[in-house]
Write an enzyme that holds these catalytic residues in place. Structure first.
Site, PDB file in Angstrom:
ATOM      1  N   LEU A 163       0.859  -1.207   0.049  1.00 38.47           N
ATOM      2  CA  LEU A 163      -0.366  -0.157   0.387  1.00 38.47           C
ATOM      3  C   LEU A 163       1.202   1.176   0.281  1.00 38.47           C
ATOM      4  CD1 LEU A 163      -2.583  -0.854   2.563  1.00 38.47           C
ATOM      5  CD2 LEU A 163      -2.750  -0.678   0.048  1.00 38.47           C
ATOM      6  N   ASP A 164       0.446   2.087  -0.512  1.00 36.79           N
ATOM      7  CA  ASP A 164       0.977   3.476  -0.396  1.00 36.79           C
ATOM      8  C   ASP A 164       1.442   4.212   1.089  1.00 36.79           C
ATOM      9  OD1 ASP A 164       1.123   2.918  -2.851  1.00 36.79           O
ATOM     10  OD2 ASP A 164      -0.953   4.740  -3.103  1.00 36.79           O
ATOM     11  N   ARG A 165       2.320   4.729   1.207  1.00 38.12           N
ATOM     12  CA  ARG A 165       2.315   4.942   2.593  1.00 38.12           C
ATOM     13  C   ARG A 165       1.345   6.007   2.990  1.00 38.12           C
ATOM     14  NH1 ARG A 165       7.959   8.848   4.820  1.00 38.12           N
ATOM     15  NH2 ARG A 165       7.564   8.673   7.282  1.00 38.12           N
TER      16      ARG A 165
END
Length: 349
Positions: A163-165
């Site tokens: 997942l994106d940060r």
């Protein structure tokens, strides 16, 4: 490594090649992401250093430029540059045993994120702001925190997707190598249903639709751009969406389903159709748009739900994550209720 036919290369004291090596992908490694393959075979190489090697085209797969998300196939050859001279001091520092207090802290933090766990998998609710893997300047990330769960054989839980940060929500982790292989296979064959929730600017038209583009990394930027078929490194990306509820013409609660799994796919696609995700620092592209009062300027994107065959072959893993606090605040301000979401109606198809 298992018995793959690899070209020999001298080793330094750390086990890394000191000259260019060509290593063949084994059958049990097929479907692995390239970054995970390096993590398995060269654990002393930090994520940030690997990214540098990829950006400078020193790592290649079958002679072609590759990304960390590249899926490997049986028989492919991975070009490995002289890692011995690439290892940074912080990589070696991170390889040292960590103090017991920090290990216990990481274990406690992961357990607080836990939505589901059995002998094969963990399903975590990753908070916004916490990176999944290490990178430049990052000292705390999920992959590193999972070291606290390393067993007596030296095996640790494995990430099977990212997942994106800035994105919160469902993160699937395999507790065994076999589980990782089965889950990776399910992702590769698209036997997985992933549902995301977002608050976007405006109201998408039509209210339910399919977004199909090619995406490529912006040169020198940590973001993706809509590209043309045939552009260098352009990958086909497909997303489905459905408007669940709207607040006038200003905001919409949208349910999203990524058919493919490209970097920043949903964020880039939402911006592409003129309805960027609220609080997106990379892709919000509406000039002079004012954030409604009381809404926090944070990314309003949640990996809400995952449905995937259980790696044991028995049943399906079906887990949902709650709205993070900043999104719950927005839903409350707009008078929206998660109970009004009907999967049979609101999930994109």
């Amino acid at each position: 490594m298992s018995g793959s036919q690899n070209k020999a290369a001298p080793q330094n004291n750390g086990g890394s090649p000191v000259k260019i090596e060509m290593r063949r992908v084994d059958a049990d490694e097929a479907g692995m992401r390239l970054d995970r393959w390096f993590k398995e075979n060269f654990p002393e190489l930090g994520f940030g250093r690997l990214q540098k090697l990829l950006r400078t085209k020193q790592v290649r797969v079958d002679g072609k430029r590759a990304e960390s998300s590249t899926r490997l196939e049986k028989g492919q050859e991975v070009r490995i540059p002289p890692l011995g001279v690439e290892l940074a001091a912080d990589d070696r520092k991170n390889a040292r045993p960590r103090p017991r207090k920090l290990v216990d802290s990481d274990r406690e933090a992961i357990e607080q994120m836990m939505l589901f766990e059995d002998a094969h998998v963990m399903v975590l609710n990753k908070p916004a702001g916490l990176a999944v893997q290490g990178g430049s300047g990052l000292t705390r990330h999920v992959d590193g925190m999972l070291d606290a769960f390393t067993n007596q054989k030296g095996d640790k839980p494995r990430l099977v997707h990212r997942l994106d940060r800035e994105t919160s929500g469902i993160l699937l982790v395999a507790k065994t190598r076999r589980a990782a292989q089965e889950l990776t296979k399910a992702f590769r064959h698209r036997n997985t249903r992933k549902i995301y929730w977002a608050m976007v600017a405006g109201v998408p038209k039509p209210r339910q639709g399919r977004i199909s583009t090619y995406l490529a990394r912006d040169e020198g930027e940590e973001r993706m751009r809509v590209a043309c078929h045939g552009d260098d490194e352009a990958q086909h990306a497909v997303s489905l969406y459905n408007v669940v509820e709207q607040s006038g013409q200003k905001l919409s609660w949208v349910s999203l389903k990524p058919v493919t799994g490209r970097t920043h796919q949903l964020r880039a696609h939402a911006a592409h159709i003129g309805c960027p995700i609220v609080g997106d620092p990379k892709y919000f592209n509406i000039k002079n748009w004012e954030l409604p009062g009381g809404i926090q300027n944070k990314l309003h994107l949640l990996a809400r739900r995952i449905m995937i065959p259980h790696p044991s072959g028995n049943g399906v893993i079906d887990v949902s994550a709650p709205l993070p606090s900043h999104m719950q605040q927005t839903w409350n301000l707009l008078g929206m209720d998660v109970k009004d979401y009907d999967p049979d109606i609101n999930e994109p198809e």
